[in-house]
Each structure stands twice: as structure tokens, then as C-alpha cells.
Design an enzyme around this catalytic site. Structure first.
Site, PDB file in Angstrom:
ATOM      1  N   ASP A  70      50.472  34.602  42.981  1.00  0.00           N
ATOM      2  CA  ASP A  70      49.568  35.290  43.906  1.00  0.00           C
ATOM      3  C   ASP A  70      49.507  34.445  45.166  1.00  0.00           C
ATOM      4  O   ASP A  70      49.082  33.294  45.124  1.00  0.00           O
ATOM      5  CB  ASP A  70      48.183  35.435  43.286  1.00  0.00           C
ATOM      6  CG  ASP A  70      48.198  36.391  42.105  1.00  0.00           C
ATOM      7  OD1 ASP A  70      48.166  37.601  42.333  1.00  0.00           O
ATOM      8  OD2 ASP A  70      48.263  35.903  40.958  1.00  0.00           O
ATOM      9  N   ASP A  79      47.114  49.452  38.085  1.00  0.00           N
ATOM     10  CA  ASP A  79      45.949  48.779  37.535  1.00  0.00           C
ATOM     11  C   ASP A  79      45.175  49.813  36.722  1.00  0.00           C
ATOM     12  O   ASP A  79      44.732  50.826  37.262  1.00  0.00           O
ATOM     13  CB  ASP A  79      45.076  48.199  38.654  1.00  0.00           C
ATOM     14  CG  ASP A  79      45.800  47.094  39.405  1.00  0.00           C
ATOM     15  OD1 ASP A  79      46.382  46.221  38.732  1.00  0.00           O
ATOM     16  OD2 ASP A  79      45.812  47.112  40.646  1.00  0.00           O
TER      17      ASP A  79
END
Lengths: 205, 251
Positions: B11, B130
């Protein structure tokens, strides 16, 4: 020793940055071109490719590269075809029926069966036949939905298995065509690129 | 036979890896390219780089980050974050990505998937989903920033996406992400049965057993971040564990 220059065909839809980075890691000085005379006559040539069969063939035709490519492979000049670059050597592909390939390999490229994940994405074991000079056993990274099923005549082959045997790569002298991506296949892929580069600078016999 | 993949996830915000602050040695090396290189040395099969930059300046550094990572590694690289149209995908591919992940923008504009896959190929088009559980055996697509419910059923969404040209599903459990309680195995199993493309399980990994569980539930690959960044396990250690449980991995 000076870094050998390798000409890379700009096909429009290849993962060019990865191919160039891989060639540099292997000790080559890559240069990108779509000039037909250069493509036909370069000492070493890479034909990369991702995407669809018809789009790739159209691009090669628009750039007048089909005949130069066919002639250099027929002449046995050092050539590395990657992924879709291998498939366009065939007569045709199930991906786009009716579109003609370069016809160097007299076969049609076929889709993997529905019994396995398609596209094939990941590392698969490559088994070269005993005559291969460049290809060695190891894990290679594949990203493809279509493949050759039969080892073509006149070539040494390496096979893998995904829903049945398929052609992972073929070689003939310094002409190497890989269904996998040597530039994304870690140390094993790097070693293969280096062997091809060495073979490509040897005098043709 | 195709092996199962272990995929560390970076990330990245404003050019820096934002998780993994406890991985001292790497933090001092600093950059995503150093993390990426270290993971390749450990035996990572592939890397995912998710850019979570919130500012326009941060987003500009993204392409530089991708270029630097690409120069350093010789394994595949998937990049996601902020892909809104096919020209964003092209810029990432030209910088050195091999696959591009689309998420939020595809919810607002489902044709984005076809736009990218028709130009660059199915094998290069990753749908990041997601998923939030709403009832036993039911999940809804949520948009990561703000956890907004979209009202879209996850199984319908992934089936449609594959028809439109998605070549891989990066499936993150919203409920499990960051909890260390393991992947949502029912979700992994349901999505793996719903589609024919490879499925990457993500969200909740903390132990080798949990990775094994996800692969046995039908995942083709497992993605994790903190398990690697914090140095709890190396990729090689996880592969040794999986191989001991008869999972085919690249060694």
C-alpha cells in the site's frame, strides 16, 4: 564486452516496460522499432505481445511487418517471440476465427478447456524435450487464455500442463518462441534471456 | 500444473509504503522498490501495488513509483488505485505494470472493464472487489473510501465483470481486512464457484494456516500485507508450510 543491441518490435499492446527492463537485466541494450527493414535484418529481435490475436495481426499488417517477420524466422535469424508473439506465428487462432496468422507454425491456437481457470495466470512447470538447447526445466510465468496443443514439427519443444498438455515454448537455433513471459519469470527467466542473447550473437551455421 | 501464488501487497501513499512500519530493516531502505525487491528474493510470485494517495501531487508520484519497482523486479506487477479510464491503465502499463486493477471507478462506470480489456487484454484486467457480508452467504460491493454500500450483490457483480472482460478477481473481505481473523472462506468459495477466472483472496491473513484455508476454499492465489511487512513470516516460510500440506507452490 559491449552490450548487444536487441531490436524490440513496438506492437502497441505489449507490456513494453517489463520486456525492456528484462532485456537490460540480461545485459542487452534494447531499442524499439517498427521499421520493416530493421525488423527483417536486425541481429537480434524480440516480438512481444499481449492482448488479442486479431488486434496484434492488424497492427503487424498496418506496419508492413508480416513478411519481414516471416522471412527472418524462415532464415533462422535470432528471434524471441513472447506470449501472443508466439501465437501469431501460427496459422490462426480460435480467439478470432478467420484472421490469418503468420503461418510459420501450421496449427491453430486453441482456448484452454473450461475445466481449468482461464486465463491461466501464474507459474507453471516447463518440461523441455531432451534436444532443447536454450530451454531448461523450471517454473515460468504464464498469462494466457489460448495456446498451441501439439508440439510443432521442425522445432524442439517444452511442454506444460493446464487442463492437459500444451506448448510452453519452442526453439530452433536462435529462434525461441515462449508462451510464458521470460521477462516476468524471475531468475529462471533471466537465465533463459541470457542464453538466448548468447545464442543470438553466435555466427549462424 | 499451475501453482498457487503468494502475493505480497504494497500500500503506497505519496511514494512510500504506508504499512509495515515495524519492519525496521526495510523501513530504513525506504522505498516501495526496496520492499518489492526483498519480496522477490523471498520467493514472492507476483506483487500488487495499491496507490492510496489522496492528493493530486501524491498521485503524480505513482508512475515514478511503478517505474522504479519495475526496474528492480522480474516478477509480475499489478497496480491499482485511481484508475478511472483506459488512459490511466495505459499510463500504468507503459510505466511497468503488467496488470491493472480497477475498483471504485468500475462501480460507477461498469464499461470501464471492457474499455481496458478490449485494448490490453483480459489477462491484464483485474477487478478489485471489496465485499461486505450482509447475511449468511450474501455479500454486497462496498466502495473502499468511506465504506459506502453500493447495493450491488458481489456474485452478480463478479459474473458481470467477467462477461465484460475481467481476467482476474482480487477479492477483499471488508469485514476481515485488518482484523487478522483469517480470510472470509465462505466468500472465497462462493466467488471461486461463480467465475471461471482466477480468484485472489485478500483481507484478514495473519497465519500460514489461514493462507492454506483460503487456497483449500478455492482461491488460486493469496494476497497479504502486514504478515510480510511486519516480518512475522517470509514468503519462503509460508511456501514451505503450504508445500508440507501438499499445496503446489513455486519453490
Amino acid at each position: 564486452m559491449a552490450m548487444p543491441e536487441v531490436l524490440v518490435v513496438r506492437t502497441g499492446t505489449a507490456n513494453m516496460a517489463s520486456v525492456l527492463a528484462g532485456l537490460r537485466r540480461a545485459g542487452a541494450a534494447p531499442r524499439v522499432s517498427v521499421d520493416p527493414a530493421e525488423v527483417e535484418n536486425a541481429l537480434s529481435l524480440v516480438l512481444p505481445g499481449v492482448g488479442a490475436f486479431a488486434a496484434a495481426m492488424k497492427q503487424l499488417e498496418d506496419d508492413h511487418l508480416t513478411e519481414p517477420l516471416r522471412r527472418r524466422v524462415d532464415a533462422g535469424r535470432a528471434t524471441l517471440s513472447i506470449c501472443l508473439g508466439l501465437q501469431v506465428l501460427a496459422d490462426a487462432s480460435e480467439e478470432n476465427p478467420g484472421v490469418r496468422g503468420l503461418g510459420v507454425i501450421r496449427q491453430t491456437v486453441r482456448r484452454f478447456p473450461d475445466t481449468v481457470r482461464v486465463p491461466q495466470l501464474g507459474w507453471n512447470l516447463v518440461h523441455p524435450d531432451a534436444n532443447c538447447r536454450l530451454l531448461e526445466e523450471g517454473h515460468a510465468y504464464f498469462a494466457n487464455s489460448y495456446r498451441l496443443v501439439e508440439p510443432p514439427r521442425g522445432w524442439y519443444s517444452a511442454m506444460s500442463d493446464h487442463g492437459g498438455p500444451f506448448v510452453a515454448a519452442i526453439e530452433h537455433g536462435a529462434v525461441l518462441a515462449c508462451q510464458f513471459h521470460p521477462e516476468l519469470s524471475g531468475e529462471w527467466g533471466l537465465a533463459l534471456l541470457k542464453r538466448w542473447l548468447i545464442a543470438s550473437t553466435e555466427e549462424p551455421c | 500444473m499451475l501453482t498457487h501464488r503468494i502475493i505480497p501487497c504494497l500500500d503506497v501513499r505519496d511514494g512510500l509504503v504506508v504499512k509495515g512500519v515495524r519492519f525496521q530493516e526495510l523501513r530504513e531502505m525506504g522505498s516501495p522498490a526496496e520492499f518489492a525487491w526483498a519480496y522477490e528474493q523471498q520467493g514472492a510470485d507476483e506483487l500488487v501495488l495499491l496507490d492510496v494517495s489522496a492528493t493530486p501531487e501524491g498521485r503524480k508520484t505513482k508512475l515514478d513509483t511503478v517505474r522504479r519497482v519495475r526496474e528492480r523486479i522480474s516478477i509480475p506487477l499489478t497496480v491499482g488505485g485511481g484508475v478511472g479510464d483506459w488512459t490511466d491503465a495505459r499510463a500504468l502499463l507503459e510505466a511497468g505494470a503488467d496488470k491493472v486493477a480497477v475498483n471504485t471507478a468500475a462501480v460507477a462506470k461498469p464499461e470501464l472493464i471492457a474499455e481496458i480489456s478490449s485494448r490490453f487484454g483480459v489477462q491484464c484486467t483485474v477487478l478489485a472487489v471489496d465485499a461486505k457480508q450482509t447475511a449468511p452467504g450474501q455479500w454486497q460491493v462496498v466502495v473502499r473510501s468511506g465504506a459506502t454500500d453500493t447495493g450491488i450483490d458481489v456474485l452478480d457483480w463478479v459474473r458481470d465483470a467477467c462477461r465484460n472482460g475481467a481476467g482476474e478477481i482480487l477479492l477483499t473481505s471488508w469485514d476481515r481486512d485488518g482484523t487478522r481473523s483469517g480470510y472470509d472462506l465462505a466468500l472465497v468459495s462462493a466467488v471461486a464457484r461463480a467465475v471461471g477466472v482466477p480468484v485472489i483472496a485478500s483481507g484478514g491473513a495473519d497465519t500460514p494456516q489461514q493462507l492454506l484455508d483460503a487456497l483449500q476454499a478455492g482461491a488460486d492465489a493469496v494476497l497479504a500485507a502486514s504478515i510480510f511487512h511486519e516480518g512475522n513470516y517470509t514468503v519462503a516460510e509460508l511456501k514451505k508450510f503450504l508445500a508440507a500440506h501438499l499445496v503446489e507452490v513455486r519453490r
